[in-house]
Design a protein around this motif. Structure first.
Motif, PDB file in Angstrom:
ATOM      1  N   ARG A 115       0.711  -1.199  -0.038  1.00 29.14           N
ATOM      2  CA  ARG A 115      -0.037   0.023  -0.148  1.00 29.14           C
ATOM      3  C   ARG A 115       0.803   1.297   0.166  1.00 29.14           C
ATOM      4  O   ARG A 115       2.094   1.324   0.508  1.00 29.14           O
ATOM      5  N   VAL A 117       1.162   5.259   1.274  1.00 30.95           N
ATOM      6  CA  VAL A 117       0.387   6.313   2.232  1.00 30.95           C
ATOM      7  C   VAL A 117       1.314   7.285   2.163  1.00 30.95           C
ATOM      8  O   VAL A 117       2.495   7.645   1.542  1.00 30.95           O
ATOM      9  N   GLU A 128      -4.230   6.995   3.351  1.00 33.80           N
ATOM     10  CA  GLU A 128      -3.686   6.085   2.149  1.00 33.80           C
ATOM     11  C   GLU A 128      -3.912   6.478   0.826  1.00 33.80           C
ATOM     12  O   GLU A 128      -5.027   7.270   0.833  1.00 33.80           O
TER      13      GLU A 128
END
Length: 662
Positions: A115, A117, A128
């Motif tokens: 992910r 961020v 995010e």
């Protein structure tokens, strides 16, 4: 204190903890992870962000003002078991963008997830950036996207250009079900999270390349089979500046670990061209192709002996200023005369550090972060101010080794049994004449890789402990062209492992290795080669240490069966007698010397089952084997305490085997 929790990821502040130098053993000093793992310079050149190793497997993000006496402040951390902070860069002078990853179980399989961020320089405002990442059945998608461009040049608000993996969505509110999925591109405001779609998702898109200023110029398409497996080719397309239509650029094919065709890497907006690598006289060379419709192709840099395999880039837009290749040492060729002069002057200013790399730059490129190191210096990061001509050290990469005498690394060659000259690197203990001493052959991983001149924590540890260490670039290594690569180190294992064994014979015949005191140690493919070396010649080495090794080629194939790259990996391993003949676990009865196996139970590169199988087969064959399994760690065993334990146990194991042979 910043904290982030999502998809099982948890990031919080972790305190750094290291024993004092007086308490540290050699294994602890050499096993310690790099203290500074990455450095990024803010656009205004006033701050650095650093990923630094903290206690055990953990990593923390530190931010420091570039003023005298300013202490770095930790703002985010990961445990390393299994969550990781992979990379952090500045989007503005007050805001950072980081990629984080972890492992999770999904549908009965352990998968990697990432992910992206963003957070402020003080650790606040963590959000995010990855888009909605759920597929049609509601499962979490693995891939959180890559940042292609940082679009702010200062403090006017940050934006990034990011790839986004769209899950397959279904709508049944109409007569026809609508399906949308694939890789697309978005422009995201890092403060407001406002999103703008730049490229619609394409189910076969595998890559996008921008011009560094927010315009997508190249797209890669990798088709899939009816079973959903990626095919072994990628077709690249390009756009003319300011246009939307796609035109053919090149086709890249994959065969057994080799690629053929032009592989685009970076678009230069000023030149309206793309840089990439392609074959030239059997070796990889750097080319530039015009994107104005003419497809004019220029050979930019080639070397008759080795592959040109790396670009040198600087600035926020990562503009190409040169390229490099590795002969006995890595050599840089700059296309920018000013940077060539700067690199030369910096090399002279740092006489003991002959590798100088550009790491990052301020928006105006007047302040540069550099890395400099050598075989006897693990390296350190510097800030260079081009206006004042001032060079200031930021931090050393491995402070635990301060004051420890390291061993010079010498490029050497030796003859294989068929007369072929094999290159390698020899490290002998500091102050030793390099004769009649314990020795280790240390084949590299990959096998699509090669060793290079410079600091290596494994070879330096064993040199510190009194061993000579030879790292051969056996046939099957990359970097030396198609003919040297052969069919890769698995399909051509007899040649590759034969070269590794000839490295051991060279150590003995040259008088470097004391009779009866030669061992072999390798990691990943190197561990495979270490085990398979005894299948070819059971009497050559007196001890084998294999860390995270491939031990059975059919098992390796099976491990890849559930992944979209299976067809490519299947072709890489190949089919035929070499699969069984080239699998140490299937030939355990030929291995007569003590074996130490080491593996992390979260390894995604090589499943832990391979070492468990090898240990079982050796025991069944009456062999002597010690097996150590570390919980919660992946392929790299990226934990300072564990690495120190690996070094200590390997050293003890090899010396015990030597004693037993007397």
């Amino acid at each position: 204190m910043a904290k982030y929790v999502h998809f099982g990821l948890a990031f919080a502040m972790l305190a750094a903890g290291h024993p004092t130098k007086a308490q540290e053993s050699a294994a602890q000093k050499f096993g310690a992870r790099e203290d500074v793992r990455q450095v990024s310079l803010s656009p205004d050149g006033k701050r650095v962000a650093m990923l630094r190793a903290t206690k055990g497997a953990s990593t923390a993000l530190f931010v420091a003002e570039l003023t005298a006496g300013a202490a770095p402040k930790p703002i985010l951390a990961s445990s390393g078991r299994p969550d990781q902070i992979d990379e952090c860069r500045w989007s503005t002078s007050t805001q950072l963008v980081c990629t984080i990853s972890t492992l999770m179980m999904q549908n009965g399989r352990r998968l990697g997830f990432s992910r992206v961020v963003t957070l402020n320089a003080d650790g606040s405002g963590l959000k995010e950036l990855s888009g909605e990442t759920r597929d049609a059945i509601g499962g979490a998608a693995q891939y959180g996207g890559d940042v292609l461009d940082f679009l702010a040049d200062g403090d006017q608000g940050g934006a990034v250009l990011m790839t986004r993996s769209y899950g397959t969505q279904q709508s049944t509110g109409t007569l026809l079900a609508a399906r949308l999925g694939g890789l697309g591109v978005e422009r995201i405001d890092t403060s407001t999270l406002r999103r703008q779609q730049i490229e619609k998702p394409n189910p076969d898109a595998s890559e996008y390349i921008s011009d560094g200023h927010g315009e997508i110029r190249v797209m890669g398409i990798t088709p899939t089979s009816n079973e959903g497996m990626l095919k072994s080719r990628t077709s690249y397309f390009y756009r003319k500046a300011g246009q939307r239509g796609w035109q053919p650029l090149s086709t890249l094919t994959y065969n057994g670990g080799l690629t053929a065709g032009f592989n685009p890497y970076v678009v230069d907006r000023a030149l309206n061209a793309v840089y990439g690598f392609d074959s030239h006289n059997g070796r990889k060379a750097l080319y530039r192709i015009a994107l104005d419709g003419s497809m004019k192709r220029e050979l930019v840099l080639e070397n008759p002996d080795v592959d040109v395999d790396a670009l040198i880039q600087v600035g926020r837009q990562r503009r190409v200023v040169g390229a490099s290749f590795a002969t006995d040492k890595r050599r840089a060729v700059f296309f920018d005369p000013e940077l060539q002069a700067l690199a030369s002057s910096l090399a002279r200013a740092l006489p003991n550090e002959t590798i100088v790399e550009f790491v990052d730059a301020s928006a105006d490129e007047q302040r540069l972060v550099l890395f400099a190191g050598s075989d006897v210096d693990p390296g350190r990061f510097y800030l260079f101010d081009r206006t004042s001509k001032k060079l200031t050290e930021i931090l050393p990469a491995r402070p635990q080794l301060s004051g420890v005498m390291l061993a010079p690394v010498k490029a050497i060659t030796f003859k294989a049994s068929d007369g072929t000259t094999i290159p390698g690197y020899l490290t002998v203990p500091p102050g030793s004449d390099g004769k009649n001493i314990p020795a280790i052959v240390m084949p590299h991983g990959g096998p699509e890789a090669r060793d290079e001149w410079g600091f290596d924590w494994l070879s330096q540890f064993f040199a510190n402990r009194g061993f000579a260490v030879l790292q051969p670039n056996f046939r099957g290594s990359s970097g030396y062209g198609t003919a040297w690569f052969q069919k890769n180190g698995f399909q051509s294992w007899r040649t590759a492992v034969g070269d590794v064994n000839d490295a051991g014979r060279y150590l003995l015949s040259s008088g470097i290795a004391a009779p009866g005191k030669i061992a072999i140690l390798g990691w990943s493919y190197g561990g495979y080669a270490a085990l398979q070396s005894a299948v070819l010649d059971p009497d050559l080495f007196k001890a084998i240490v294999a860390i995270a090794p491939v031990t059975d080629l059919e098992t390796l194939r099976t491990e890849r069966a559930a992944y979209v790259t299976y067809a490519i990996e299947d072709a890489r391993i190949g089919h035929g007698p070499h699969v069984r003949e080239g699998s140490p676990a299937q030939n355990a009865g030929r291995i007569k010397v003590p074996v130490l196996l080491i593996h992390g139970d979260q390894d995604q590169n090589v499943g832990v089952g391979e070492s468990r199988l090898m240990a079982s087969q050796l025991r069944a064959a009456g062999g002597k084997v010690d097996y150590i399994e570390y919980k919660g760690l992946t392929h790299q065993l990226d934990d300072a305490d564990v690495r120190a334990d690996v070094l200590d146990k390997s050293d003890t194991f090899i010396n015990s085997a030597f004693q037993a042979k007397r």
